[in-house]
Scaffold this motif. Structure first.
Motif, mmCIF file in Angstrom:
data_model
loop_
_atom_site.group_PDB
_atom_site.id
_atom_site.type_symbol
_atom_site.label_atom_id
_atom_site.label_comp_id
_atom_site.label_asym_id
_atom_site.label_seq_id
_atom_site.Cartn_x
_atom_site.Cartn_y
_atom_site.Cartn_z
ATOM 1 N N SER B 32 0.874 -1.168 0.000
ATOM 2 C CA SER B 32 0.000 0.000 0.000
ATOM 3 C C SER B 32 0.909 1.215 0.000
ATOM 4 C CB SER B 32 -0.891 0.012 1.238
ATOM 5 O OG SER B 32 -1.799 -1.045 1.215
ATOM 6 N N PHE B 34 1.417 5.565 -0.544
ATOM 7 C CA PHE B 34 0.765 6.853 -0.341
ATOM 8 C C PHE B 34 1.715 7.972 -0.747
ATOM 9 C CE2 PHE B 34 -2.432 5.035 2.618
ATOM 10 C CZ PHE B 34 -1.773 3.888 3.022
ATOM 11 N N LYS B 49 -3.621 7.551 -2.503
ATOM 12 C CA LYS B 49 -3.133 6.263 -2.028
ATOM 13 C C LYS B 49 -3.393 5.178 -3.066
ATOM 14 C CE LYS B 49 -7.314 5.070 0.630
ATOM 15 N NZ LYS B 49 -7.830 4.726 1.996
ATOM 16 N N THR B 51 -3.997 1.132 -3.471
ATOM 17 C CA THR B 51 -4.358 -0.045 -2.681
ATOM 18 C C THR B 51 -4.668 -1.228 -3.569
ATOM 19 O OG1 THR B 51 -6.656 0.695 -2.666
ATOM 20 C CG2 THR B 51 -5.278 1.351 -0.813
ATOM 21 N N SER B 52 -4.078 -1.269 -4.750
ATOM 22 C CA SER B 52 -4.132 -2.376 -5.705
ATOM 23 C C SER B 52 -5.399 -2.410 -6.558
ATOM 24 C CB SER B 52 -3.934 -3.734 -5.031
ATOM 25 O OG SER B 52 -5.103 -4.139 -4.345
ATOM 26 N N SER B 94 3.051 1.424 3.561
ATOM 27 C CA SER B 94 2.505 0.894 4.804
ATOM 28 C C SER B 94 3.140 -0.447 5.119
ATOM 29 C CB SER B 94 0.990 0.732 4.685
ATOM 30 O OG SER B 94 0.442 0.179 5.867
#
Lengths: 115, 113
Positions: B32, B34, B49, B51-52, B94
């Motif tokens: 993840s 950002f 961001k 997140t796939s 992350s």
């Protein structure tokens, strides 16, 4: 709604003194994080809380650093016997819950200067 | 272990010209990622961001970033810089399972009139 708040905004202390930094997270956020930002550098992770337990304390630089959290509310970061290398901006963040996709909302920080 | 490397400590552009802030990541799993922005004397704000869900991510204020797995990159772009874009930008990954964020060293963006 209010964002993350931190107090004091600035703290000047003498080497060897203890300091307490406070963080009020966004209401309803279960996860709370502390970071440190030294001058001209990125943020370093210190510790995070899920509720009032701290599953990850791996970033605390020494045993002079400690933190606690009351329920899912206020957190206090304490630095004992401060040293000049502790001078930095200490940032607090909160998120709705722990997880890699959850945005962390940051407070304005506390600028700590150790003389 | 996860890490991010911001390839430029400082970028200077003229107002109205494109912005490119470069970031490479290292991760043993699907990360993840950002981008955060920090204006002088203000708190950190999330720009966007990844997140796939989609490799091209659109954020606030006209910024976007493209996730390229083959290049392990997540560069931030904007077609036309504005004076108000002058700030410090951080690329962030992350940790596995969430919890802590791992920050790059930051890129200071200057915008000239």
């Amino acid at each position: 709604g209010a964002g993350v708040s931190q107090s004091p905004s600035n703290k000047v202390t003498e080497k060897g003194k203890d300091v307490e930094l406070r963080c009020d997270p966004i209401s309803g956020h279960t996860a709370l994080y502390w970071y440190r930002q030294r001058l001209g550098q990125g943020l370093e992770f210190l510790i995070y809380f899920q509720g009032n337990s701290a599953p990850d304390k791996s970033g605390l630089p020494s045993d002079r650093f400690s933190a606690e959290r009351t329920g899912e509310s206020v957190s206090t970061l304490t630095i004992q016997r401060t040293q000049q290398e502790d001078s930095a901006v200490y940032l607090c963040a909160s998120s709705y819950t722990r997880g890699p996709y959850n945005e962390q909302f940051f407070g304005p920080g506390t600028r700590l200067t150790v003389l | 272990a996860q890490s991010v490397t911001q390839l430029d400590s400082h970028v200077s552009v003229s107002e109205g010209t494109p912005v490119l802030l470069r970031c490479n990541y290292s991760s043993s799993y699907s990360p993840s990622l950002f981008w955060y922005v920090q204006h002088p004397n203000k708190g950190l704000q999330l720009l966007l961001k990844y997140t796939s869900a989609a490799t091209l991510v659109k954020g606030i204020n006209g910024f976007e970033a493209e996730f390229k797995k083959s290049e392990t990159s997540f560069h931030l772009t904007k077609p036309s810089a504005h004076m108000s874009d002058a700030a410090e930008y951080f690329c962030v990954v992350s940790s596995l399972g969430g919890g802590k964020l791992i920050f790059g060293q930051g890129t200071e963006l200057s915008v000239k009139p």
